[in-house]
Design a protein around this motif. Sequence first.
Motif, PDB file in Angstrom:
ATOM      1  N   UNK A 176       0.841  -1.197   0.000  1.00  0.00           N
ATOM      2  CA  UNK A 176       0.000   0.000   0.000  1.00  0.00           C
ATOM      3  C   UNK A 176       0.876   1.247   0.000  1.00  0.00           C
ATOM      4  N   UNK A 177       0.247   2.383  -0.267  1.00  0.00           N
ATOM      5  CA  UNK A 177       0.892   3.681  -0.128  1.00  0.00           C
ATOM      6  C   UNK A 177      -0.065   4.569   0.650  1.00  0.00           C
ATOM      7  N   UNK A 178       0.457   5.395   1.532  1.00  0.00           N
ATOM      8  CA  UNK A 178      -0.390   6.158   2.441  1.00  0.00           C
ATOM      9  C   UNK A 178      -0.125   7.657   2.344  1.00  0.00           C
ATOM     10  N   UNK A 179      -1.212   8.431   2.522  1.00  0.00           N
ATOM     11  CA  UNK A 179      -1.156   9.889   2.416  1.00  0.00           C
ATOM     12  C   UNK A 179      -1.722  10.491   3.695  1.00  0.00           C
ATOM     13  N   UNK A 180      -1.017  11.460   4.258  1.00  0.00           N
ATOM     14  CA  UNK A 180      -1.525  12.185   5.415  1.00  0.00           C
ATOM     15  C   UNK A 180      -2.476  13.271   4.937  1.00  0.00           C
ATOM     16  N   UNK A 181      -3.742  13.171   5.363  1.00  0.00           N
ATOM     17  CA  UNK A 181      -4.783  14.100   4.967  1.00  0.00           C
ATOM     18  C   UNK A 181      -5.063  15.075   6.122  1.00  0.00           C
ATOM     19  N   UNK A 182      -5.929  16.084   5.919  1.00  0.00           N
ATOM     20  CA  UNK A 182      -6.282  16.986   7.022  1.00  0.00           C
ATOM     21  C   UNK A 182      -6.961  16.227   8.170  1.00  0.00           C
ATOM     22  N   UNK A 183      -6.955  16.862   9.339  1.00  0.00           N
ATOM     23  CA  UNK A 183      -7.605  16.319  10.539  1.00  0.00           C
ATOM     24  C   UNK A 183      -7.003  14.990  10.983  1.00  0.00           C
ATOM     25  N   UNK A 184      -5.711  14.780  10.719  1.00  0.00           N
ATOM     26  CA  UNK A 184      -4.981  13.589  11.151  1.00  0.00           C
ATOM     27  C   UNK A 184      -5.635  12.305  10.642  1.00  0.00           C
ATOM     28  N   UNK A 241       6.604  11.090  16.169  1.00  0.00           N
ATOM     29  CA  UNK A 241       7.819  10.624  15.513  1.00  0.00           C
ATOM     30  C   UNK A 241       7.978  11.356  14.196  1.00  0.00           C
ATOM     31  N   UNK A 242       9.063  12.080  14.060  1.00  0.00           N
ATOM     32  CA  UNK A 242       9.310  12.850  12.847  1.00  0.00           C
ATOM     33  C   UNK A 242      10.536  12.283  12.127  1.00  0.00           C
ATOM     34  N   UNK A 243      10.445  12.117  10.803  1.00  0.00           N
ATOM     35  CA  UNK A 243       9.282  12.367   9.937  1.00  0.00           C
ATOM     36  C   UNK A 243       8.212  11.296  10.111  1.00  0.00           C
ATOM     37  N   UNK A 301       8.292   7.203   4.484  1.00  0.00           N
ATOM     38  CA  UNK A 301       7.609   8.394   4.993  1.00  0.00           C
ATOM     39  C   UNK A 301       6.211   8.510   4.397  1.00  0.00           C
ATOM     40  N   UNK A 302       5.309   9.095   5.185  1.00  0.00           N
ATOM     41  CA  UNK A 302       3.969   9.382   4.700  1.00  0.00           C
ATOM     42  C   UNK A 302       4.020  10.423   3.585  1.00  0.00           C
ATOM     43  N   UNK A 303       3.261  10.203   2.521  1.00  0.00           N
ATOM     44  CA  UNK A 303       3.071  11.259   1.533  1.00  0.00           C
ATOM     45  C   UNK A 303       2.215  12.351   2.151  1.00  0.00           C
ATOM     46  N   UNK A 304       2.428  13.579   1.732  1.00  0.00           N
ATOM     47  CA  UNK A 304       1.695  14.716   2.283  1.00  0.00           C
ATOM     48  C   UNK A 304       0.666  15.204   1.267  1.00  0.00           C
ATOM     49  N   UNK A 305      -0.589  15.320   1.706  1.00  0.00           N
ATOM     50  CA  UNK A 305      -1.645  15.787   0.813  1.00  0.00           C
ATOM     51  C   UNK A 305      -1.359  17.190   0.289  1.00  0.00           C
ATOM     52  N   UNK A 306      -0.626  17.968   1.032  1.00  0.00           N
ATOM     53  CA  UNK A 306      -0.346  19.346   0.638  1.00  0.00           C
ATOM     54  C   UNK A 306       0.660  19.460  -0.498  1.00  0.00           C
TER      55      UNK A 306
END
Length: 540
Positions: free
Chosen positions: A67-75, A128-130, A152-157
Motif C-alpha cells: 500500500x501507499x499512504x497519504x496524510x490528509x487533514x484532521x490527522x 515521531x518525525x518524519x 515516509x507518509x506522503x503529504x496531501x499538501x
Amino acid sequence: MAGKLIRCNFLYIFTFFIFFVTLYLHFLRNDFSVVFSDQFYPTTITSSIANLVLHENFPFSSFPIPSVSILMPDWEIYVIIDYPYFHQSDFYCVFDTGEETPAVPVAELPFPPRSVLKCDFPKMARRISPFKQPRLRGSSVNGYYRNAPSPELLQWTFLVYDSLTTDNDVVLFVKGLNKRRGNNRKPAELTCIFGDAVRTAVTSSVQEVFRCKPPDNLAGKEPIKVSIEIAGPTPEVVPSIAYYTPPRLISSQKKAKLCACTMVYNVAKFLREWILYHSRIGVEKFILYDNGSDDNLATIVNELVEEGYDVKTHFWVWPKTQEGGFSHSVIFAKDSCSWMIYIDIDEFVYSPSWSNLTQPSTSLLPSMLPNLEEGDDIAQITIPCYEFGPSNQKEHPTTGVIQGYNCRMRKENRHKSIVLLSAVDDSLLNVIHHFKLKTGYNVKKLNVFEMVVNHYKFQAWPEFKAKFRRRVSTYVVDWTKPSNLGSNDRTPGLGYNPIEPIGWKSKFCEVYDNGLKDLTHTWSIVEFVAPSEYQMPWLK
C-alpha cells in the motif's frame, strides 16, 4: 584466596557467555531481517477459513498488504492498495509505535483500479518525525514487526493526485504547486515525468491543473506513474499517486444537450428531490463527484438509475478541490454533454416566467440556452442566486427543501453558471461559479426576472451543523479555525465553532418567497394524504 579466584573465573565465564549469546541473537535477527525485510510476520492464524477469505480477496501472500499512504487533514490517513472494489472492512493500519486503528473503505479509484481506505493517525505516532506510513493488515492475522523501516507518509499538501489523458495531451491535478490564486508557476519551470525517464514539456499551469505534452513511446504499455519535476539547482519531483492511462470519458449512446455536475458529501436524503426536479425541467444527465460520502448515497443512486434516470458517480475523495473537480469534469464529460450546469445539491434553478405553467417540461431549461448554430457567440450564462434561511424549521422538512424553506435574504448573492464544454479555455480555469472561455466566446449574465438559483443554504440547524466542517470553500480552508473571519464564504454570526447561534431558526429571513414552492406544488403533487397533507414525488 582460592575462593576469590573461583569467583573471578565464574564471573569471567558468565560475562563471555552473555557476550556470545548476545552476538548470536544479533546475527540471527539480522539474518531474519535480510530474508523478511519490511514484512509483517503472522504468528497466529485465528481461523483458516478467515485466512482463506483474505487470500481470495487479495492476490498477495505476504504481509503487510502492499500500500501507499497519504496524510490528509484532521490527522486522517488515506491508504491506497492496488486492488479494486474493496468492501471488506475488518482491516487495520499498524504503526511503528505498535498502535493500530481500523482501516475503513472510502472509495474506488478506477484508473487504474485501486481502493482507498481511511484510518486515523494515532497520537503517539504523530510524535515521531518524519511521519511514517502505516502497514495494512487483516484482522484474521495477528502479528508483530521486525525493525524494518517504514517509508515516509506522503503529504496531501504536496502531491500529484490524479491524471487524465486527452487526444492531444495529459492533464495532471497537483496539490501544492500553485498555492495562491493568480500566482501560478510558469510552465517553463516544470517538466512532466512518465515513469523514471520519459520527460515532456508542461504547456499550462493554472490552479491545480497542469497540462503536458503526451509521451511518444509509451503507447500500449501498462499504466505508469506520472509526475512533475520542478526545475532548480536541485530538481525536485512531486510525489505522485497518479498514472498515465488511456483517455477516460463517460460512455454514452447519445450526447446530451444539458447535463448537471455537482460535488457531494452525504447528501443521500436530498438527492432524489434535486434529480427529479431538474430532470423535469430539462437536465438529461447528472454527474456526481463524491467527496467521500459514508451514507447510503450509492443506494439512492442505484434506485434512481433503475427508475430510468441517468446518474453517474465519480469518486473524488480529495478535500477542498472543488475547482479541480469541475476542471476534471470538463474533460471527463465532454463527449457526453454539450452544456453543463454547475450547481450544488441544495440549489434549484427556477424562472419566474414559469409561474403560470400547470405542468413542467423538459424543454424549459434547454430553450433558454444560446444557439451557436445561429451565430450566437454566448457560450456561458450566469444565473444570480437567492440565499434562503432556516425558515423556522427545526429539522429537515419531511416534504423536502423546496416546500420546507420559503424565507430568504433580499439581496442576490453570487451566481452559478451553465457553460458550453467545448468553449472552455484549455487552462480549465474556473472559480466554481464560472469558467474562463476560449477567445471568441462571451458570457451573458441573466437577471432575477429571467432565471434565478434558489440556494437553500442556511437550513435547519442539525443539517447545517452536519456540513460545517466539510463545506467546500475557496477562501476558508478550515471552518473551525479563527482565520479569514470576514470572508463571504463564512456564515454571518456563526464564527468558527459549530454551536447553534441564538435565534438561528429565524435568521437570514428578509423576504418570504413562495414562487418555486407554489410552482412545484402545482406540478408535483402525487396525492392528498389528508385535506392539508400531500406527498411529493421524491418522497418514498
